[in-house]
Design a protein around this motif. Sequence first.
Motif, PDB file in Angstrom:
ATOM      1  N   LEU A   1      18.944  28.513  72.182  1.00 27.25           N
ATOM      2  CA  LEU A   1      19.184  29.561  71.197  1.00 27.25           C
ATOM      3  C   LEU A   1      20.411  29.263  70.347  1.00 27.25           C
ATOM      4  O   LEU A   1      20.517  29.737  69.216  1.00 27.25           O
ATOM      5  CB  LEU A   1      19.337  30.916  71.900  1.00 27.25           C
ATOM      6  CG  LEU A   1      18.142  31.373  72.750  1.00 27.25           C
ATOM      7  CD1 LEU A   1      18.382  32.763  73.296  1.00 27.25           C
ATOM      8  CD2 LEU A   1      16.854  31.334  71.933  1.00 27.25           C
ATOM      9  N   GLY A   2      21.329  28.476  70.887  1.00 31.14           N
ATOM     10  CA  GLY A   2      22.531  28.123  70.145  1.00 31.14           C
ATOM     11  C   GLY A   2      22.255  27.181  68.987  1.00 31.14           C
ATOM     12  O   GLY A   2      23.135  26.962  68.136  1.00 31.14           O
ATOM     13  N   GLN A   3      21.047  26.630  68.915  1.00 29.37           N
ATOM     14  CA  GLN A   3      20.708  25.716  67.825  1.00 29.37           C
ATOM     15  C   GLN A   3      20.244  26.445  66.571  1.00 29.37           C
ATOM     16  O   GLN A   3      20.058  25.829  65.531  1.00 29.37           O
ATOM     17  CB  GLN A   3      19.609  24.751  68.281  1.00 29.37           C
ATOM     18  CG  GLN A   3      20.057  23.825  69.386  1.00 29.37           C
ATOM     19  CD  GLN A   3      18.960  22.871  69.809  1.00 29.37           C
ATOM     20  OE1 GLN A   3      17.785  23.170  69.669  1.00 29.37           O
ATOM     21  NE2 GLN A   3      19.342  21.727  70.331  1.00 29.37           N
ATOM     22  N   PHE A   4      20.068  27.762  66.659  1.00 33.36           N
ATOM     23  CA  PHE A   4      19.633  28.537  65.506  1.00 33.36           C
ATOM     24  C   PHE A   4      20.834  29.220  64.872  1.00 33.36           C
ATOM     25  O   PHE A   4      21.506  30.046  65.507  1.00 33.36           O
ATOM     26  CB  PHE A   4      18.588  29.571  65.927  1.00 33.36           C
ATOM     27  CG  PHE A   4      17.320  28.964  66.456  1.00 33.36           C
ATOM     28  CD1 PHE A   4      16.309  28.572  65.606  1.00 33.36           C
ATOM     29  CD2 PHE A   4      17.145  28.765  67.824  1.00 33.36           C
ATOM     30  CE1 PHE A   4      15.131  28.005  66.088  1.00 33.36           C
ATOM     31  CE2 PHE A   4      15.983  28.204  68.320  1.00 33.36           C
ATOM     32  CZ  PHE A   4      14.976  27.819  67.443  1.00 33.36           C
ATOM     33  N   SER A   5      21.101  28.871  63.631  1.00 34.03           N
ATOM     34  CA  SER A   5      22.247  29.433  62.927  1.00 34.03           C
ATOM     35  C   SER A   5      22.084  30.940  62.758  1.00 34.03           C
ATOM     36  O   SER A   5      21.047  31.421  62.284  1.00 34.03           O
ATOM     37  CB  SER A   5      22.377  28.768  61.548  1.00 34.03           C
ATOM     38  OG  SER A   5      23.365  29.395  60.782  1.00 34.03           O
ATOM     39  N   GLY A   6      23.119  31.694  63.175  1.00 36.30           N
ATOM     40  CA  GLY A   6      23.096  33.137  62.986  1.00 36.30           C
ATOM     41  C   GLY A   6      22.315  33.896  64.027  1.00 36.30           C
ATOM     42  O   GLY A   6      21.952  35.056  63.814  1.00 36.30           O
TER      43      GLY A   6
ATOM     44  N   ALA B   1       7.597  29.887  61.374  1.00 30.06           N
ATOM     45  CA  ALA B   1       8.366  28.982  60.507  1.00 30.06           C
ATOM     46  C   ALA B   1       9.728  28.660  61.088  1.00 30.06           C
ATOM     47  O   ALA B   1      10.270  27.571  60.883  1.00 30.06           O
ATOM     48  CB  ALA B   1       8.520  29.606  59.122  1.00 30.06           C
ATOM     49  N   ASN B   2      10.306  29.587  61.822  1.00 31.48           N
ATOM     50  CA  ASN B   2      11.623  29.367  62.432  1.00 31.48           C
ATOM     51  C   ASN B   2      11.558  28.547  63.707  1.00 31.48           C
ATOM     52  O   ASN B   2      12.593  28.157  64.253  1.00 31.48           O
ATOM     53  CB  ASN B   2      12.296  30.714  62.740  1.00 31.48           C
ATOM     54  CG  ASN B   2      12.919  31.338  61.507  1.00 31.48           C
ATOM     55  OD1 ASN B   2      13.618  30.664  60.752  1.00 31.48           O
ATOM     56  ND2 ASN B   2      12.654  32.617  61.295  1.00 31.48           N
ATOM     57  N   GLY B   3      10.353  28.277  64.210  1.00 33.62           N
ATOM     58  CA  GLY B   3      10.220  27.483  65.431  1.00 33.62           C
ATOM     59  C   GLY B   3      10.524  28.253  66.697  1.00 33.62           C
ATOM     60  O   GLY B   3      10.779  27.654  67.743  1.00 33.62           O
ATOM     61  N   LEU B   4      10.466  29.595  66.625  1.00 36.11           N
ATOM     62  CA  LEU B   4      10.803  30.404  67.799  1.00 36.11           C
ATOM     63  C   LEU B   4       9.647  30.515  68.789  1.00 36.11           C
ATOM     64  O   LEU B   4       9.824  31.054  69.877  1.00 36.11           O
ATOM     65  CB  LEU B   4      11.244  31.808  67.355  1.00 36.11           C
ATOM     66  CG  LEU B   4      12.586  31.850  66.619  1.00 36.11           C
ATOM     67  CD1 LEU B   4      12.820  33.219  66.011  1.00 36.11           C
ATOM     68  CD2 LEU B   4      13.728  31.489  67.574  1.00 36.11           C
ATOM     69  N   ARG B   5       8.482  30.015  68.410  1.00 36.90           N
ATOM     70  CA  ARG B   5       7.359  29.976  69.358  1.00 36.90           C
ATOM     71  C   ARG B   5       7.247  28.605  70.011  1.00 36.90           C
ATOM     72  O   ARG B   5       6.303  28.333  70.729  1.00 36.90           O
ATOM     73  CB  ARG B   5       6.043  30.317  68.642  1.00 36.90           C
ATOM     74  CG  ARG B   5       5.971  31.728  68.119  1.00 36.90           C
ATOM     75  CD  ARG B   5       4.588  32.021  67.568  1.00 36.90           C
ATOM     76  NE  ARG B   5       3.565  31.988  68.596  1.00 36.90           N
ATOM     77  CZ  ARG B   5       3.273  33.011  69.400  1.00 36.90           C
ATOM     78  NH1 ARG B   5       3.928  34.141  69.288  1.00 36.90           N
ATOM     79  NH2 ARG B   5       2.327  32.903  70.307  1.00 36.90           N
ATOM     80  N   HIS B   6       8.220  27.745  69.745  1.00 32.98           N
ATOM     81  CA  HIS B   6       8.138  26.366  70.237  1.00 32.98           C
ATOM     82  C   HIS B   6       9.319  26.040  71.139  1.00 32.98           C
ATOM     83  O   HIS B   6       9.768  24.913  71.189  1.00 32.98           O
ATOM     84  CB  HIS B   6       8.089  25.400  69.053  1.00 32.98           C
ATOM     85  CG  HIS B   6       7.011  25.712  68.073  1.00 32.98           C
ATOM     86  ND1 HIS B   6       5.691  25.474  68.322  1.00 32.98           N
ATOM     87  CD2 HIS B   6       7.057  26.289  66.845  1.00 32.98           C
ATOM     88  CE1 HIS B   6       4.958  25.867  67.283  1.00 32.98           C
ATOM     89  NE2 HIS B   6       5.762  26.368  66.380  1.00 32.98           N
ATOM     90  N   LEU B   7       9.821  27.044  71.837  1.00 33.13           N
ATOM     91  CA  LEU B   7      10.953  26.827  72.737  1.00 33.13           C
ATOM     92  C   LEU B   7      10.443  26.408  74.111  1.00 33.13           C
ATOM     93  O   LEU B   7       9.334  26.754  74.514  1.00 33.13           O
ATOM     94  CB  LEU B   7      11.791  28.102  72.854  1.00 33.13           C
ATOM     95  CG  LEU B   7      12.382  28.625  71.543  1.00 33.13           C
ATOM     96  CD1 LEU B   7      13.092  29.947  71.770  1.00 33.13           C
ATOM     97  CD2 LEU B   7      13.346  27.613  70.943  1.00 33.13           C
ATOM     98  N   GLU B   8      11.281  25.680  74.811  1.00 32.08           N
ATOM     99  CA  GLU B   8      10.915  25.198  76.146  1.00 32.08           C
ATOM    100  C   GLU B   8      11.281  26.232  77.191  1.00 32.08           C
ATOM    101  O   GLU B   8      12.447  26.543  77.398  1.00 32.08           O
ATOM    102  CB  GLU B   8      11.629  23.874  76.437  1.00 32.08           C
ATOM    103  CG  GLU B   8      11.254  23.270  77.779  1.00 32.08           C
ATOM    104  CD  GLU B   8      12.005  21.988  78.052  1.00 32.08           C
ATOM    105  OE1 GLU B   8      11.859  21.470  79.175  1.00 32.08           O
ATOM    106  OE2 GLU B   8      12.743  21.520  77.170  1.00 32.08           O
TER     107      GLU B   8
ATOM    108  N   GLU C   1      20.007  31.735  59.061  1.00 38.68           N
ATOM    109  CA  GLU C   1      18.921  30.960  58.460  1.00 38.68           C
ATOM    110  C   GLU C   1      17.550  31.510  58.851  1.00 38.68           C
ATOM    111  O   GLU C   1      16.528  31.150  58.257  1.00 38.68           O
ATOM    112  CB  GLU C   1      19.014  29.498  58.894  1.00 38.68           C
ATOM    113  CG  GLU C   1      18.808  29.295  60.382  1.00 38.68           C
ATOM    114  CD  GLU C   1      18.861  27.847  60.824  1.00 38.68           C
ATOM    115  OE1 GLU C   1      18.431  27.579  61.964  1.00 38.68           O
ATOM    116  OE2 GLU C   1      19.333  26.995  60.051  1.00 38.68           O
ATOM    117  N   LEU C   2      17.507  32.415  59.833  1.00 43.20           N
ATOM    118  CA  LEU C   2      16.236  32.972  60.298  1.00 43.20           C
ATOM    119  C   LEU C   2      15.722  34.090  59.400  1.00 43.20           C
ATOM    120  O   LEU C   2      14.526  34.393  59.400  1.00 43.20           O
ATOM    121  CB  LEU C   2      16.393  33.516  61.724  1.00 43.20           C
ATOM    122  CG  LEU C   2      16.929  32.558  62.795  1.00 43.20           C
ATOM    123  CD1 LEU C   2      17.083  33.287  64.116  1.00 43.20           C
ATOM    124  CD2 LEU C   2      16.002  31.364  62.953  1.00 43.20           C
TER     125      LEU C   2
END
Length: 575
Positions: A274-279, A226-233, A218-219
């Motif tokens: 990271l497991g929450q992002f499909s693919g 847009a993928n929310g990869l800059r909003h990780l904890e 989905e990335l």
Amino acid sequence: MSTDAYLTISIFILTICGLLKFQSRPAAVCGVTLLSLVALGLVSKAQLLSSIANPGLITLILLIICSFGLEKTRLLRVIASKVIVVGYKATFIRLFGITTICSALLNNTAVVATLLSPIRNNPHHFASKLLLPLSYAAILGGTLTLIGTSTNLIVNSLYIDVEGRSLAFFSFTAIGVILVICCGAVLAVFVRFLPENEQTLDGNKGYFIDAKIIENSELIGRSVEANGLRHLESLFLVEVVREGRLITPVAPTEVLQQDDRLIFSGDIAKLGQLGQFSGLETFAHKNDLKGSNLTEVVVKQESILVRKTLKKVGFRALFDAAVVAIRRDGENVSGKLGEVELQAGDFLVLSVGEDFKSRRNLSKNFIVLSGVETEIRLNGWRAWLAVGGFLTSIALAAFGVIDLLESLVILLGLLVFSQSLNVNEVMRRLPVNIWLIVASAILLSHALVNAGVVELIGDVVNQSVDKEHAYIALIMVYILTWLMTELVTNNAAAALMFPIAYSLALGFGVDVLPFVMTVAFAASGSFISPYGYQTNLMVFNAGQYKLKDFVKVGLPVSIVYGLIVNISVPIFFPF
């Protein structure tokens, strides 16, 4: 007065002094209070048990526990990805609006914790211009509903104990909406006085983690933002490896492609995100190893791995393990994980198989440090259960279909049986401190009644003060509760001021609700001190603030907040 009355009053005063002296240990102070009341025989065994098992208190504990499941879903992170935009005004409005709404229904500490990372790592605005508004918005949002903040629930616990019934879910809403609108407007004006502190990103600190975008992800075709990869904890995207080319730093607008290798750095315990992002596939997943079964090791000087890459050495076959992260003190690592040339002293986090511990070559190659516990994230139907179940429970309770305590018991059972939460996790994160503070306050209220102190205060007030002075007393209750909140903590302030406010209401012969609601709102009105409310403390260090920053922005907000509460409470809750 009797001896018991003198003892009870002394314990009450000493408790307040103890909370002021030991501000970082309110639970310990309240624990001593509880033991003193029991040891001196100022309360009965039945009162002790009823204080510990107060329905309002149990509801508060269950609400906190059930919110753990919600925190493990992507809900708050998806919301966080929609907050930051290029314009500051638009970002402020989004941040304030989303935070207040979320805090009305969710644990405001969890809301702030989730939004901290995307705000700190945002490329458009100084984090110090947004973090303090984030905390204030969470505080104001908590005033909207019964479950919005722990102080509301603590006051409700004490109210149930003396009145035998609960406050309504929307008891706080009318005044809360006025507070959100007016204080939000004041905050929007005074936010210009916040400092522009340069944020030191910690992206190059911690472990080096490699993940690959696989087919049909989905990335693909969407930007990093847009993928929310800059909003990780506590994980920071530092590099993208594409067809042998290294892209660093990674722009928020960078569009991702299939087979891109995403290089993260940060806290390995947050790997589960990271497991929450499909693919998005980590090295451990590719090798069919469980990401939750991790072990941290250090490469020895005599190891066969030194000056070799993981790909060349055949790491999986040698050790029945896969490297999911690397950390090298004093130097940054870069590129694909499998192509990093290992050195003696490198820290590795391994996802291990069942045969790992029986391998005879471990002691020769590694110093095994410990297991690493990752935060397990919820996906699929379990995520829907956690989110849907929580919102349904709250909605059913809000509209009187089922009692909140009963709905939360059912939800907790579903979360445990579905393995969305496990018993060990619940026990580890059980909010014992809040439980002890509230139980001690309820027990202290019983002691004040038993010793005749409550009746004495009522008689004194009734004989020496006119009923018309009740409003002046209400203002004094607000000021005292607010001062205790700023100087001690919001929870302790609510718990200790409730019996005083209740006694005053009885003495004046007026309805107790105006005094009860004043205590609840005043205990949430912490805007000047970074230590009075937990969300303030969370942003204090993250935004590199000084005390004067809280005063410059928080003082006008606090004044408006106090005026609204003292004017509105008698209107919505007449004497």
